[in-house]
Design an enzyme around this catalytic site. Structure first.
Site, PDB file in Angstrom:
ATOM      1  N   TYR A   1      37.859  38.921  25.017  1.00 26.61           N
ATOM      2  CA  TYR A   1      37.867  38.543  26.432  1.00 26.61           C
ATOM      3  C   TYR A   1      37.926  37.027  26.618  1.00 26.61           C
ATOM      4  CZ  TYR A   1      37.635  43.152  28.418  1.00 26.61           C
ATOM      5  OH  TYR A   1      37.975  44.431  28.806  1.00 26.61           O
TER       6      TYR A   1
ATOM      7  N   GLN B   1      44.478  45.578  40.787  1.00 21.27           N
ATOM      8  CA  GLN B   1      43.938  46.023  39.508  1.00 21.27           C
ATOM      9  C   GLN B   1      43.820  44.851  38.536  1.00 21.27           C
ATOM     10  OE1 GLN B   1      45.855  49.922  38.205  1.00 21.27           O
ATOM     11  NE2 GLN B   1      47.209  49.349  39.883  1.00 21.27           N
TER      12      GLN B   1
ATOM     13  N   HIS C   1      39.107  46.429  39.498  1.00 24.24           N
ATOM     14  CA  HIS C   1      38.746  46.447  38.079  1.00 24.24           C
ATOM     15  C   HIS C   1      37.868  45.270  37.682  1.00 24.24           C
ATOM     16  CE1 HIS C   1      42.385  49.225  36.987  1.00 24.24           C
ATOM     17  NE2 HIS C   1      41.365  49.866  37.522  1.00 24.24           N
TER      18      HIS C   1
END
Length: 304
Positions: free
Chosen positions: A97, A135, A153
């Site tokens: 990430y 999203q 999301h």
């Protein structure tokens, strides 16, 4: 909360399924690529919902979880973006990430992002509204100037404490010292194996718990508060655009068809047809940065 989230999701799927069974979705043969026809509908719309997916940010250079970016190092990206993976190997998942965060932090809004933001600002002066239901987990819509954005999301630019649940906006680069220069996606790069106490930690007093990206991992349910807001927008919009999404990730994949089931015009803008194209009134094929700006540009009937 988890049970409530599951209930909201299940209800949405049941509603969508029932609408399909009742034959309320628009016939596949009816969708059009007539831009002038769409522009006429656009000129009359008072509340426009724009559902965006990874394709919009891909045009800014933000990689998706699919195609050539399906793998990070030797792992499938979708296998890293799970609560189980974070529990087992938080260092590896944070490296993944961190890589995605750093990419997003260094990208600029695409022509599609800018067209949506300009349209929202212009129509607001006319007493009309535009909401973005996205999203995407980057903040490129906000960078472009969009004000009304619902992120179904979550956000790469937020972190959530796994202990106390506190959520903070965090755009630091790197997010913590131990992740500096980490996250390279090369297949031969070894894991950094950062000790858990050196990973991003909560800044709340007396907590110091482990932080995680405030995104919806695969296998997790969406935030019920965001879903409630999305549902309200879906019930009130009189025009919907589905932009840059493959329409295969649920529950977001059902948003456009569910709006279409009310008889509301829905226009899809994507590089290819999708499993949901047949449900929509219009389909415009090509890069969103090319097809969307003329679709949302000032109409000759607009006073402002």
């Amino acid at each position: 909360m988890l049970l409530h989230n599951r209930a909201v999701f299940a209800l949405g799927l049941r509603l969508y399924s029932n609408q399909v069974k009742r034959g309320l979705l628009i016939d596949a043969a009816r969708h059009s690529s007539d831009m002038s026809e769409f522009r006429d509908i656009f000129s009359k719309a008072k509340h426009i919902a724009i559902i965006t997916g990874a394709g919009v940010s891909a045009e800014s250079g933000v990689p998706t979880f699919r195609g050539e970016h399906e793998k990070w190092r030797k792992w499938q990206s979708q296998d890293l973006a799970t609560p189980e993976a974070f529990s087992r190997t938080p260092s590896r998942v944070w490296e993944f990430y961190h890589y995605r965060r750093e990419l997003a932090l260094n990208k600029k809004p695409s022509a599609a992002h800018l067209a949506i933001a300009e349209c929202e600002a212009r129509l607001r002066k006319q007493g009309r509204s535009v909401v973005v239901i996205t999203q995407c987990t980057d903040d490129l819509h906000q960078q472009a100037g969009s004000k009304h954005v619902l992120k179904v999301h979550g956000s790469l630019m937020e972190a959530r404490c796994v202990s106390c649940g506190h959520v903070t906006v965090n755009k630091r680069s790197p997010i913590c010292a131990a992740l500096k220069d980490k996250g390279s996606p090369g297949p031969d790069v070894a894991d950094a194996q950062i000790p858990v106490d050196k990973l991003p930690r909560c800044g709340e007093s007396d907590c110091h718990g482990l932080l995680r990206p405030n995104v919806v991992f695969f296998g997790e349910t969406l935030d019920s508060h965001i879903l409630t807001k999305v549902e309200k927008e879906m019930e009130t919009c009189d025009l919907c655009l589905v932009v840059g999404t493959s329409s295969i990730v649920y529950p977001a994949a059902m948003f456009g068809p569910q709006i279409a089931s009310r008889g509301v015009p829905v226009a899809e803008f994507n590089t290819n047809a999708t499993p949901k194209s047949e449900y929509f009134t219009h389909h415009f094929q090509g890069p969103c940065g090319t097809t969307l700006p003329p679709a949302l540009a000032r109409h000759e009937s607009e006073v402002i």
